[in-house]
Design an enzyme around this catalytic site. Structure first.
Site, mmCIF file in Angstrom:
data_model
loop_
_atom_site.group_PDB
_atom_site.id
_atom_site.type_symbol
_atom_site.label_atom_id
_atom_site.label_comp_id
_atom_site.label_asym_id
_atom_site.label_seq_id
_atom_site.Cartn_x
_atom_site.Cartn_y
_atom_site.Cartn_z
ATOM 1 N N ASP A 72 -3.228 -1.578 -6.893
ATOM 2 C CA ASP A 72 -2.208 -1.729 -6.097
ATOM 3 C C ASP A 72 -1.430 -3.135 -6.326
ATOM 4 O O ASP A 72 -0.414 -3.198 -5.655
ATOM 5 C CB ASP A 72 -2.894 -1.881 -4.839
ATOM 6 C CG ASP A 72 -3.069 -0.421 -4.137
ATOM 7 O OD1 ASP A 72 -2.624 0.541 -4.661
ATOM 8 O OD2 ASP A 72 -4.410 -0.314 -3.530
ATOM 9 N N ASP A 130 -0.805 8.291 -8.044
ATOM 10 C CA ASP A 130 0.180 7.237 -7.435
ATOM 11 C C ASP A 130 0.033 5.877 -8.425
ATOM 12 O O ASP A 130 1.074 5.083 -8.502
ATOM 13 C CB ASP A 130 -0.726 6.179 -6.086
ATOM 14 C CG ASP A 130 -1.498 7.227 -5.175
ATOM 15 O OD1 ASP A 130 -2.057 8.490 -5.668
ATOM 16 O OD2 ASP A 130 -1.582 7.244 -3.986
HETATM 17 N N1 GLY Z 1 -0.862 5.083 -2.686
HETATM 18 C C1 GLY Z 1 -1.658 5.481 -1.568
HETATM 19 C C2 GLY Z 1 -0.733 6.368 -0.753
HETATM 20 O O1 GLY Z 1 0.226 6.918 -1.381
HETATM 21 O O2 GLY Z 1 -1.184 6.799 0.379
#
Ligand code: GLY
Length: 357
Positions: A72, A130
Site C-alpha cells: 500500500d 489493487d
Molecule cells: N485496496 C483496497 C480496496 O480497494 O478496498
C-alpha cells in the site's frame, strides 16, 4: 473540504458515515487520498491556502516511505507526494517517492514475477488486483532517477497479472495465489468480492486504471489492448445508471444491494485517460463519453454530497464482507472523482490529461 478531525485518534480523514467523520493513521492504505484530493483542489484553484493544507497533510504520511510490510505504500505515497511533486517539483518530495519505490521493490519476488501484496498466512503468496495501481510509483521512480530495475519489475508484475489474474471474459479475480517455489499460479479467489467467481466492482476498476497507466508508462500496445478488454467487460455489464453494485454479481442476492460510487469514480478517471491513447476516433469518443456519463451521474443529487461538508461523494462500499464502510463517503472515491473532473477540464481545454506528467 477541510475536515473537522477533533476528538479523533487518527491524523487523516478516511470515511464519513452516518454523519460521523472517521479518521485513520498514516499506515492505513487510504491515508494518501486526502492529501491527494487537496492537491487536485490546488491544481484546479491555484489557491495558496489549499496548497498549504495539501503540504501539511502530505507531510503526515511521509514516514510510510519506509513501509515494506505490504504494497500500500504505492497508494499512500503516490497520491500524496506524487501529486505534490507533479505540481511543485519540490526536490524533497522526489526523494520521498524514490525511497518509497525502493521500499515497494523489496516485495518483488522473481520466481512468481510479482510484487507481493499481503503477508497473509492464509495464502502462500497473494497478489491483489489493487496492486496494479502501485506500479505507478515504481514507474515514476524509474523515470526520475530510481533506475531500470524499478521499471523492469513493474512491467513483469503487469505481465504476470495479465496472464493469470483474469478469466476468459477479462473479469479479474480479486486475489491471485502463487507458489513461491516454482512460481505457478495456484488459484484465483476473493477477499472483498461476493465470491471467487464474481466481478468485484472496485477490483475491475483498479484493473482498468492499472492497465491504462501501464500503457502510459510503457507504450506497449499489449497493455493498451488489455486495458480496453478489461474496460469492455465492465461497460458491458454496468447497470443503466452507470454506477455498479459493489460487486457486479451482487444483484443475484437481492435488488437492494448497495452501489459503489468509488468504482465509478476510478473507472471514469481511467476511461478519460484511455480515450486519449486510442487512435480510432469513434472508439476514443466511446470511452470518453462513457466517462462523462459516469461523471454526470456522480455529480447528480443522487451521488454528490453537496451541502454536507465532509465529502464530495455519497454511496461507496469499502469492505462489504466485513461490514466496513457500507454505503459511505470514502476518501478514495473523492480523490478519483476530483482527478476525473480535473482531467476532463484539461481535455476540454485541449491540454494533455495530467499536468507535468
Ligand atoms: N485496496 C483496497 C480496496 O480497494 O478496498
Amino acid at each position: 473540504m477541510f475536515y473537522e478531525m477533533k476528538d479523533q485518534k487518527g491524523i487523516l480523514p478516511r470515511t464519513a458515515e452516518n454523519g460521523k467523520m472517521i479518521t485513520c493513521e498514516s499506515a492505513w492504505w487510504t491515508s494518501g487520498f486526502y492529501p491527494g484530493t487537496l492537491w487536485y483542489c490546488y491544481e484546479y484553484s491555484n489557491d495558496p491556502q489549499i496548497r498549504a493544507a495539501a503540504e501539511e497533510m502530505t507531510s503526515r504520511v511521509e514516514k510510510q516511505k519506509y513501509t515494506t510490510s505490504n504494497h500500500d505504500v504505492g497508494f499512500i505515497i503516490n497520491c500524496s507526494f506524487g501529486n505534490g511533486y507533479r505540481l511543485t517539483h519540490n526536490e524533497t518530495y522526489r526523494k520521498v517517492i524514490e525511497t518509497a519505490a525502493k521500499s515497494l521493490s523489496t516485495r518483488f519476488h522473481p520466481v512468481t514475477g510479482c510484487t507481493r501484496s499481503w503477508n497473509s498466512k492464509k495464502w502462500q503468496f497473494s497478489v491483489i488486483i489493487d496492486n496494479m495501481m502501485n506500479l505507478e510509483l515504481l514507474f515514476w521512480a524509474a523515470r526520475n532517477g530510481g533506475g531500470q530495475y524499478l521499471y523492469d519489475i513493474a512491467c513483469k508484475h503487469a505481465e504476470t497479472t495479465m496472464k493469470h489474474q483474469f478469466r476468459k471474459d477479462y473479469s479479474c479475480y480479486h486475489v491471485a495465489v502463487y507458489d513461491t517455489l516454482d512460481g505457478h499460479f495456484i488459484k484465483g479467489v476473493t477477499h472483498q468480492g461476493l465470491s471467487d467467481d464474481s466481478m468485484w466492482a472496485r477490483g475491475q476498476a483498479w484493473a482498468i486504471y492499472g492497465y491504462t497507466m501501464v500503457y502510459r508508462e510503457t507504450h506497449d500496445v499489449r497493455f493498451l489492448d488489455f486495458a480496453r478488454k478489461v474496460s469492455d467487460v465492465y461497460l458491458s455489464r454496468i447497470p443503466e445508471d452507470m454506477i455498479p453494485y459493489w460487486d457486479f454479481n451482487a444483484p443475484e442476492l437481492s435488488s437492494g444491494e448497495p452501489k459503489d460510487a468509488s468504482a465509478s469514480a476510478i473507472t471514469a478517471s481511467a476511461l478519460l485517460e484511455l480515450s486519449t491513447y486510442i487512435n480510432d476516433s469513434d472508439s476514443a469518443f466511446f470511452y470518453r463519453n462513457k466517462a462523462v456519463e459516469m461523471l454526470q451521474i456522480l455529480s447528480s443529487p443522487a451521488y454528490q454530497a453537496r451541502n454536507k461538508k465532509d465529502a464530495f461523494l455519497l454511496h461507496s462500499v469499502g469492505h462489504m464482507n466485513k461490514g466496513w464502510e457500507v454505503d459511505a463517503s470514502i476518501s478514495y472515491a473523492d480523490y478519483y472523482y476530483l482527478e476525473a473532473l480535473v482531467r476532463l477540464k484539461r481535455l476540454k481545454e485541449k491540454q494533455s490529461i495530467l499536468a507535468n506528467l
